[in-house]
Design a protein around this motif. Sequence first.
Motif, PDB file in Angstrom:
ATOM      1  N   HIS A   1       0.600  -0.913   0.113  1.00 51.90           N
ATOM      2  CA  HIS A   1       0.198  -0.252   0.059  1.00 51.90           C
ATOM      3  C   HIS A   1       1.032   1.227  -0.210  1.00 51.90           C
ATOM      4  CE1 HIS A   1      -3.104   2.757   2.748  1.00 51.90           C
ATOM      5  NE2 HIS A   1      -2.651   2.844   0.991  1.00 51.90           N
TER       6      HIS A   1
ATOM      7  N   THR B   1      -3.374   5.639  -1.992  1.00 53.68           N
ATOM      8  CA  THR B   1      -3.984   6.137  -1.234  1.00 53.68           C
ATOM      9  C   THR B   1      -3.778   7.070  -1.324  1.00 53.68           C
ATOM     10  OG1 THR B   1      -5.332   4.318   0.163  1.00 53.68           O
ATOM     11  CG2 THR B   1      -5.012   6.984   0.439  1.00 53.68           C
TER      12      THR B   1
ATOM     13  N   PHE C   1      -7.488  -0.576   4.094  1.00 52.39           N
ATOM     14  CA  PHE C   1      -6.915  -1.409   3.070  1.00 52.39           C
ATOM     15  C   PHE C   1      -6.679  -2.683   4.124  1.00 52.39           C
ATOM     16  CE2 PHE C   1      -2.051  -2.587   3.284  1.00 52.39           C
ATOM     17  CZ  PHE C   1      -1.977  -3.546   1.996  1.00 52.39           C
TER      18      PHE C   1
ATOM     19  N   ARG D   1      -1.737  -1.162  -4.017  1.00 53.72           N
ATOM     20  CA  ARG D   1      -2.849   0.111  -3.248  1.00 53.72           C
ATOM     21  C   ARG D   1      -2.354   1.254  -3.711  1.00 53.72           C
ATOM     22  NH1 ARG D   1      -8.081  -1.381  -0.750  1.00 53.72           N
ATOM     23  NH2 ARG D   1      -9.570   0.507  -0.053  1.00 53.72           N
TER      24      ARG D   1
END
Length: 290
Positions: free
Chosen positions: A232, A259, A283, A257
């Motif tokens: 992430h 963000t 997450f 991922r």
Amino acid sequence: MITTSSPAHLPALRPRRLPTARGEFAVLDVPPAAGTPARGTVLLLPGYTGSKEDFTLVLAPLAARGYRAVAVDGRGQHGSDGPADDEAAYAQDELAKDVLAQARACDAPVHLVGHSMGGQIARAAVVLDHSPFRSLTLVSSGAARVPVSQEQRVKLLRDALAVMSMEECWEAILAMGPPEEVGGPARGIGGPEQLRKRWLSTKPAQLIATGRQLCTEPDRVAELAAVPLPFHVLSGSHDDTWPVPDLDAMARRLSARRTIVDGAGHTPTVDRPVPTAQALADFFDTLAAS
């Protein structure tokens, strides 16, 4: 929703010592909220000139989602002891081994979160041995060395530390501008006196050695991408250390991922703690469900 926007809303923190196979470390340890099913443990590593207090405002929201949240001072950082003048003790490999020991002491496997320089140490730990980890989140932490503009600021600090005491350096930092604008993300909770206390309790050799790492770190994204863990990449919508488009590119290389916390800068855990904590927990929840 839990709002934690000022010291009046801080959670019931548990400052304590975390005993590990590599010594004791100062931590803030918040268990899952009462009545909330336990969903795992999160280990959070601060950045350059930072400390565990940079995560204070995300701990309660993580606990509310069922995660034990453990923010740690690394070797020589603020509340954790370390040699004052032995730079070899702060080699990245040594710090990575500390993180492995911390994870095992926190009932591994844990979700590992590293901010800025802490992200590079987290990456080194995961590449060395991924078995104590459930996932890795890099917060405002780039693929390689800091850009030249930041390198000049870090070098200035390192040069000062080589000839001045910590107290003298602090006075020089104040003369150059607000503490959060000089020498890295020295922000956190508690105001100027807390920042001063944190600075004076951090070991000079730690700052010199890790500052050098920030200015020489190679691109290890390919190595990290080969590790079988979920990744992430989280950042604010603007960042004065690693450009946001560079963080976007790193996330793509990691198949991670991604963000972006709107309105946050280099330290989203301080700038916008609640949406940052929500993004982290979202997450982790996807991994628990998989």
